[in-house]
Design a protein around this motif. Structure first.
Motif, PDB file in Angstrom:
ATOM      1  N   ASN A 232       0.837  -1.201   0.000  1.00  0.00           N
ATOM      2  CA  ASN A 232       0.000   0.000   0.000  1.00  0.00           C
ATOM      3  C   ASN A 232       0.874   1.255   0.000  1.00  0.00           C
ATOM      4  O   ASN A 232       1.833   1.358   0.763  1.00  0.00           O
ATOM      5  CB  ASN A 232      -0.912  -0.009   1.230  1.00  0.00           C
ATOM      6  N   LEU A 233       0.514   2.223  -0.846  1.00  0.00           N
ATOM      7  CA  LEU A 233       1.344   3.413  -1.032  1.00  0.00           C
ATOM      8  C   LEU A 233       0.856   4.626  -0.251  1.00  0.00           C
ATOM      9  O   LEU A 233       1.492   5.684  -0.301  1.00  0.00           O
ATOM     10  CB  LEU A 233       1.397   3.781  -2.514  1.00  0.00           C
ATOM     11  N   TYR A 234      -0.246   4.509   0.459  1.00  0.00           N
ATOM     12  CA  TYR A 234      -0.797   5.670   1.146  1.00  0.00           C
ATOM     13  C   TYR A 234       0.206   6.299   2.106  1.00  0.00           C
ATOM     14  O   TYR A 234       0.484   7.502   2.032  1.00  0.00           O
ATOM     15  CB  TYR A 234      -2.053   5.269   1.932  1.00  0.00           C
ATOM     16  N   LEU A 235       0.725   5.500   3.028  1.00  0.00           N
ATOM     17  CA  LEU A 235       1.589   6.048   4.073  1.00  0.00           C
ATOM     18  C   LEU A 235       2.876   6.649   3.517  1.00  0.00           C
ATOM     19  O   LEU A 235       3.234   7.783   3.901  1.00  0.00           O
ATOM     20  CB  LEU A 235       1.903   4.979   5.123  1.00  0.00           C
ATOM     21  N   PRO A 236       3.624   5.954   2.633  1.00  0.00           N
ATOM     22  CA  PRO A 236       4.841   6.576   2.090  1.00  0.00           C
ATOM     23  C   PRO A 236       4.560   7.898   1.379  1.00  0.00           C
ATOM     24  O   PRO A 236       5.347   8.848   1.507  1.00  0.00           O
ATOM     25  CB  PRO A 236       5.369   5.527   1.111  1.00  0.00           C
TER      26      PRO A 236
END
Length: 468
Positions: free
Chosen positions: A27-31
């Protein structure tokens, strides 16, 4: 010469982390959110301002994608209406005679998308093909991801990177490279052919392996939202005459749209607006058609319009929501969007990095070709392939005399990489319309097309080094 500061290097590191996370299918949300906050704080020096910049980046990304989201929503609403009356099945039947299997479906989708992409523009082409051809391709056994790949590679890759008829891309590149648009297009043909054949060739290998030995009666395919809907029962047996009439009229209306676009040179967002508006009118007409087994109720028919529209809009938001966060970070790299997010003094980190990289390369044909290709791809990571064209054209004009090559031919390599990346085929925030229509995740399509596109890049760099 642009001097890179600490914030540029931090942006590079975060970009690498995001791309690595993408490659690992995490998942790319946090980065992305952390990346925006870090860059915003370093740029502003104020924690409160950094939080505001993060919010503004989401607003900017949403604004940039709003037109695409709305077109997809309206087309999906129309598709829901077609399914409700059974017209989608009636539309598929004649196409079964042409699309006889998954392999033929892949290439028919691709070449139709190529044609529409050349003469109109890929974005409205996605909506048209999603309505007219995609259901038949899925019914023929082609999986949704392969259908998306065909539309993506042929339309947003091969058609948009050449742009021989509308001539937007070559005109921008040619102006920056100091050559005529005609020269730019003429010199681009050999390398464009290499890119096209290698990309489709590499993509076709697993396609033939997957489908060549499959019997058409034993199909393996993934039904998309376009092919089948779940919420409203299909009523073909209730309204067969109306469904057949609608099945004939819908393709005719969209063909008329295409003729109007070509005759009056309606392209880009204007063409998408015509498609979206047409889809809305069709949806409303279908909702108001009486059903045979039920007494006509105008109030309920009007309610159906709301149901169809709500379904389409929810689908569009659901598909695009993850990409808005990802794009928000990379929009910090593009000059135009960076100014909207960070302020009028922002230059765009990706642009700065691309220019600085070009000055750090030793002279020589191969390294210069590599740097022009890399600059095009790098500056297109913001999802706008066209924004990188002035840079690659300028680099070609500057470097071509030192290695004794035609600047138009050198600029072609940068144009190919910029459009295939940002136009786009291999970054999730650049491929949005097609996954939306096909009902798959953008990341799935990008992973599917990554190897073919990278193979094409390697091919044009090698061939360019030999023939330029």
């Amino acid at each position: 010469m642009v001097m890179l500061s600490l914030i540029h290097y931090v942006y590079i590191i975060i970009t690498v982390i995001i791309l690595a996370t993408l490659a690992l299918r995490k998942n790319l949300y946090l980065p992305c959110i952390l990346g925006i906050l870090i860059i915003a704080f370093m740029y502003s020096g104020n924690a409160v301002k950094a939080i505001q910049i993060m919010y503004n980046s989401f607003i900017t990304a949403t604004t940039e994608f709003l037109g695409i989201i709305m077109v997809i929503a309206l087309v999906m609403a129309m598709s829901k209406a077609l399914s409700d009356i059974g017209a989608d099945k009636a539309m598929i039947r004649p196409l079964k005679k042409v699309i006889r299997g998954p392999i033929s479906a892949f290439f028919i989708l691709g070449f139709v998308m190529l044609f529409i992409g050349w003469f109109i523009w890929p974005a409205p082409g996605v909506a048209l093909i999603g309505t007219l051809l995609l259901p038949a391709a899925l019914e023929a056994g082609l999986s949704a991801v392969w259908a998306a790949s065909a539309m993506n590679l042929f339309g947003h890759g091969i058609a948009l990177s050449s742009d021989f008829f509308i001539q937007g891309a070559p005109a921008i590149t040619a102006k920056a490279a100091g050559v005529s648009t005609y020269t730019m297009m003429k010199e681009s043909i050999p390398l464009w052919l290499v890119m096209s054949f290698v990309t489709i060739g590499v993509a076709s290998v697993p396609l033939f392996k997957q489908y060549a030995k499959k019997n058409s009666k034993n199909k393996e395919y993934v039904k998309s939202e376009v092919a089948v809907t779940k919420d409203i029962p299909v009523g073909e047996d209730e309204c067969s005459v109306a469904s057949k009439i609608i099945a004939v009229l819908v393709p005719l209306v969209f063909i008329i749209d295409i003729i109007i676009m070509i005759k009056y040179k309606i392209v880009g967002s204007d063409a998408s607006a015509l498609v979206g508006g047409t889809a809305t009118i069709i949806m409303c007409i279908i909702a108001l058609i009486p059903r045979k087994s039920k007494p006509y109720n105008l109030t309920k028919s009007m309610q159906k319009i709301g149901d169809f529209f709500g379904h389409g809009l929810m689908f569009g938001i659901e598909v695009f929501a993850p990409v808005i966060v990802i794009a928000a970070f990379f929009f910090l790299g593009g000059e135009g969007t960076a100014k909207a997010i960070l302020g009028p003094n922002a230059t765009g980190f990706l642009n700065d990095i691309g220019i600085a990289l070009s000055h750090a390369v030793p002279m020589g044909k191969f390294p210069i070709i590599v740097i022009v290709a890399a600059a095009g791809a790098l500056c297109a990571l913001d999802g706008s392939g066209f924004s990188a064209l002035p840079l690659v054209g300028s680099l070609a004009q500057a470097f071509a005399p030192s290695i004794d090559v035609n600047p138009a031919a050198l600029a072609t390599i940068g144009q190919m990489t910029a459009i295939f990346v940002g136009g786009g085929t291999i970054i999730p925030w650049g491929v949005l319309p097609i996954p939306g229509v096909c009902g798959i995740a953008p990341e799935e399509l990008c992973k599917h097309d990554l190897i073919p596109v990278l193979s094409g890049f390697v091919a044009i760099i090698i061939v360019g080094t030999i023939i330029l």
